[in-house]
Motif scaffolding. Sequence first.
Motif, PDB file in Angstrom:
ATOM      1  N   LEU A  40       0.832  -1.209   0.000  1.00 53.24           N
ATOM      2  CA  LEU A  40       0.000   0.000   0.000  1.00 53.24           C
ATOM      3  C   LEU A  40       0.863   1.254   0.000  1.00 53.24           C
ATOM      4  CD1 LEU A  40      -2.642  -1.075   2.671  1.00 53.24           C
ATOM      5  CD2 LEU A  40      -2.943  -1.009   0.178  1.00 53.24           C
ATOM      6  N   SER A  41       0.356   2.298  -0.652  1.00 51.74           N
ATOM      7  CA  SER A  41       1.006   3.595  -0.622  1.00 51.74           C
ATOM      8  C   SER A  41       0.487   4.414   0.550  1.00 51.74           C
ATOM      9  CB  SER A  41       0.700   4.356  -1.924  1.00 51.74           C
ATOM     10  OG  SER A  41       1.137   5.703  -1.811  1.00 51.74           O
ATOM     11  N   GLY A  42       1.329   5.296   1.025  1.00 52.45           N
ATOM     12  CA  GLY A  42       0.902   6.253   2.047  1.00 52.45           C
ATOM     13  C   GLY A  42       0.446   7.535   1.382  1.00 52.45           C
ATOM     14  N   GLY A  43       0.408   8.612   2.154  1.00 50.82           N
ATOM     15  CA  GLY A  43      -0.021   9.896   1.601  1.00 50.82           C
ATOM     16  C   GLY A  43      -1.535  10.017   1.576  1.00 50.82           C
ATOM     17  N   THR A  45      -3.417  10.704  -1.501  1.00 51.49           N
ATOM     18  CA  THR A  45      -4.073  10.292  -2.757  1.00 51.49           C
ATOM     19  C   THR A  45      -4.803   8.959  -2.667  1.00 51.49           C
ATOM     20  OG1 THR A  45      -2.467  11.561  -4.053  1.00 51.49           O
ATOM     21  CG2 THR A  45      -3.685   9.836  -5.222  1.00 51.49           C
ATOM     22  N   PRO A  46      -4.192   7.941  -2.077  1.00 55.58           N
ATOM     23  CA  PRO A  46      -4.848   6.622  -2.123  1.00 55.58           C
ATOM     24  C   PRO A  46      -6.043   6.476  -1.183  1.00 55.58           C
ATOM     25  CG  PRO A  46      -2.758   6.434  -0.981  1.00 55.58           C
ATOM     26  CD  PRO A  46      -2.862   7.854  -1.445  1.00 55.58           C
ATOM     27  N   LYS A  47      -6.333   7.506  -0.359  1.00 52.99           N
ATOM     28  CA  LYS A  47      -7.461   7.375   0.570  1.00 52.99           C
ATOM     29  C   LYS A  47      -8.761   7.062  -0.177  1.00 52.99           C
ATOM     30  CE  LYS A  47      -5.809  10.691   4.088  1.00 52.99           C
ATOM     31  NZ  LYS A  47      -6.055  12.031   4.666  1.00 52.99           N
ATOM     32  N   SER A  84       0.663   9.109  10.836  1.00 52.69           N
ATOM     33  CA  SER A  84       0.963   7.707  10.516  1.00 52.69           C
ATOM     34  C   SER A  84       0.196   7.218   9.306  1.00 52.69           C
ATOM     35  CB  SER A  84       0.613   6.819  11.723  1.00 52.69           C
ATOM     36  OG  SER A  84       0.565   5.457  11.345  1.00 52.69           O
ATOM     37  N   ASN A  85       0.866   6.501   8.414  1.00 54.53           N
ATOM     38  CA  ASN A  85       0.156   5.882   7.289  1.00 54.53           C
ATOM     39  C   ASN A  85      -0.730   4.730   7.771  1.00 54.53           C
ATOM     40  OD1 ASN A  85       1.070   7.558   5.242  1.00 54.53           O
ATOM     41  ND2 ASN A  85       2.893   6.317   4.870  1.00 54.53           N
ATOM     42  N   VAL A  86      -0.328   4.094   8.877  1.00 52.69           N
ATOM     43  CA  VAL A  86      -1.186   3.031   9.435  1.00 52.69           C
ATOM     44  C   VAL A  86      -2.523   3.644   9.841  1.00 52.69           C
ATOM     45  CG1 VAL A  86      -1.524   1.506  11.422  1.00 52.69           C
ATOM     46  CG2 VAL A  86       0.658   1.506  10.197  1.00 52.69           C
ATOM     47  N   GLY A 151       9.311  14.666  -6.772  1.00 53.26           N
ATOM     48  CA  GLY A 151       9.645  13.456  -7.514  1.00 53.26           C
ATOM     49  C   GLY A 151       9.947  12.253  -6.640  1.00 53.26           C
ATOM     50  N   HIS A 152       9.717  12.387  -5.339  1.00 57.78           N
ATOM     51  CA  HIS A 152       9.941  11.213  -4.470  1.00 57.78           C
ATOM     52  C   HIS A 152       8.771  10.245  -4.605  1.00 57.78           C
ATOM     53  CE1 HIS A 152       7.319  13.229  -1.355  1.00 57.78           C
ATOM     54  NE2 HIS A 152       7.008  11.975  -1.096  1.00 57.78           N
ATOM     55  N   THR A 153       9.020   9.027  -4.145  1.00 63.45           N
ATOM     56  CA  THR A 153       7.953   8.046  -3.991  1.00 63.45           C
ATOM     57  C   THR A 153       8.282   7.209  -2.765  1.00 63.45           C
ATOM     58  OG1 THR A 153       6.533   6.463  -5.164  1.00 63.45           O
ATOM     59  CG2 THR A 153       8.942   6.201  -5.425  1.00 63.45           C
ATOM     60  N   ALA A 154       7.277   6.667  -2.128  1.00 60.18           N
ATOM     61  CA  ALA A 154       7.449   6.084  -0.792  1.00 60.18           C
ATOM     62  C   ALA A 154       8.187   7.142   0.035  1.00 60.18           C
ATOM     63  CB  ALA A 154       8.177   4.746  -0.867  1.00 60.18           C
ATOM     64  N   PRO A 183      11.341  11.562  10.827  1.00 62.43           N
ATOM     65  CA  PRO A 183      12.061  10.472  10.158  1.00 62.43           C
ATOM     66  C   PRO A 183      11.059   9.446   9.641  1.00 62.43           C
ATOM     67  CG  PRO A 183      12.943  10.889  12.357  1.00 62.43           C
ATOM     68  CD  PRO A 183      11.661  11.666  12.248  1.00 62.43           C
ATOM     69  N   ARG A 184      11.502   8.625   8.703  1.00 66.91           N
ATOM     70  CA  ARG A 184      10.595   7.653   8.103  1.00 66.91           C
ATOM     71  C   ARG A 184      11.277   6.299   7.982  1.00 66.91           C
ATOM     72  NH1 ARG A 184       7.145  10.357   3.655  1.00 66.91           N
ATOM     73  NH2 ARG A 184       6.853  12.507   4.280  1.00 66.91           N
ATOM     74  N   ILE A 185      10.480   5.338   7.537  1.00 62.34           N
ATOM     75  CA  ILE A 185      10.993   4.003   7.214  1.00 62.34           C
ATOM     76  C   ILE A 185      10.446   3.680   5.829  1.00 62.34           C
ATOM     77  CG2 ILE A 185      10.874   1.555   7.814  1.00 62.34           C
ATOM     78  CD1 ILE A 185      10.387   2.570  10.770  1.00 62.34           C
TER      79      ILE A 185
HETATM   80  O1  6PG Z   1       4.091   8.442   3.216  1.00 55.13           O
HETATM   81  C1  6PG Z   1       3.876   9.144   2.222  1.00 55.13           C
HETATM   82  O2  6PG Z   1       3.531  10.327   2.268  1.00 55.13           O
HETATM   83  C2  6PG Z   1       3.953   8.508   0.858  1.00 55.13           C
HETATM   84  O3  6PG Z   1       4.633   7.358   0.851  1.00 55.13           O
HETATM   85  C3  6PG Z   1       4.492   9.486  -0.137  1.00 55.13           C
HETATM   86  O4  6PG Z   1       5.441   8.968  -1.032  1.00 55.13           O
HETATM   87  C4  6PG Z   1       3.299   9.972  -0.928  1.00 55.13           C
HETATM   88  O5  6PG Z   1       2.826   8.899  -1.748  1.00 55.13           O
HETATM   89  C5  6PG Z   1       3.656  11.147  -1.800  1.00 55.13           C
HETATM   90  O6  6PG Z   1       4.286  12.125  -0.989  1.00 55.13           O
HETATM   91  C6  6PG Z   1       2.392  11.733  -2.430  1.00 55.13           C
HETATM   92  O7  6PG Z   1       1.563  12.145  -1.364  1.00 55.13           O
HETATM   93  P1  6PG Z   1       0.049  12.643  -1.637  1.00 55.13           P
HETATM   94  O8  6PG Z   1      -0.700  11.448  -2.123  1.00 55.13           O
HETATM   95  O9  6PG Z   1      -0.421  13.113  -0.284  1.00 55.13           O
HETATM   96  O10 6PG Z   1       0.137  13.738  -2.665  1.00 55.13           O
END
Ligand code: 6PG
Length: 241
Positions: A40-43, A45-47, A84-86, A151-154, A183-185
């Motif tokens: 799963l992705s955090g952030g 967008t995927p909500k 937290s993404n959790v 341009g980051h991901t995860a 900090p992150r993991i």
């Molecule tokens: O923990 C996080 O925030 C994600 O892993 C991060 O890589 C996220 O996917 C991007 O920053 C886009 O975030 P948005 O979906 O909030 O734009």
Amino acid sequence: MSLPVGSHILKDPEAVARAAAERLIEACGESRSERIAICLSGGSTPKVLYGLLSGPDYATRLPWARIHWFFGDDRAVPWDDPRSNVRMVREAFGHGAPIPPTHLHFIPSDAGPDAGARAYERTLLDFYGAERLDPARPLFDLVLLGLGEDGHTASLFPGTPAADEARRLVVPVPEAGLEPFVPRISLTLPALASSRHVLFLVTGAGKRAPLARLAAGESLPAGRVTSTGAVAWLLDEAAAG
Ligand SMILES: O=C(O)[C@H](O)[C@@H](O)[C@H](O)[C@H](O)COP(=O)(O)O
């Protein structure tokens, strides 16, 4: 505007989420193993996707009892922390998704970045059943990812050792000067690449700039993600420009 190879433009975030749900269902259908692994992705967008999946339309369209859910990264905060993404995933999935509790593999983010990264790498390898990933037998069936405006991901940020890690599967990431300043993991590119499918979900005009940089060939972490199958980008019209 030119876009990354494998881009598909959908009308809005809801259409992106519905298209992602269909690809998730396809990826599950293709899996020949009893256990299916989704990262799963955090952030934020995927909500929309996670909320959809927990709704009545998908209750019977996914093999919920076979799916194991992992995380591509998390912030090094307790699971009940608003950052937290959790917590985000738990709130987005709500109580509608019939996920067996033992099938949710949370990153032990309150163990501290170093210990948490080591522990999660152990979790991944124990699930996988070997000490080294075999390209012929990917760890994940599908990896969901987002795109940061830089341009980051995860939590693989441009110009950082984590983004260049070529051996470890999970690494600690020092606070990178980006919201939410903790900090992150993060899983590394080798871990994310061990997947039959990778699917980026990108919505909003704020993502036009990183998408253009990627399309222009700039080497950004999100553009360096590979898979044993296809890497696809589901973009809404606002992001695609
Ligand atoms: O923990 C996080 O925030 C994600 O892993 C991060 O890589 C996220 O996917 C991007 O920053 C886009 O975030 P948005 O979906 O909030 O734009």
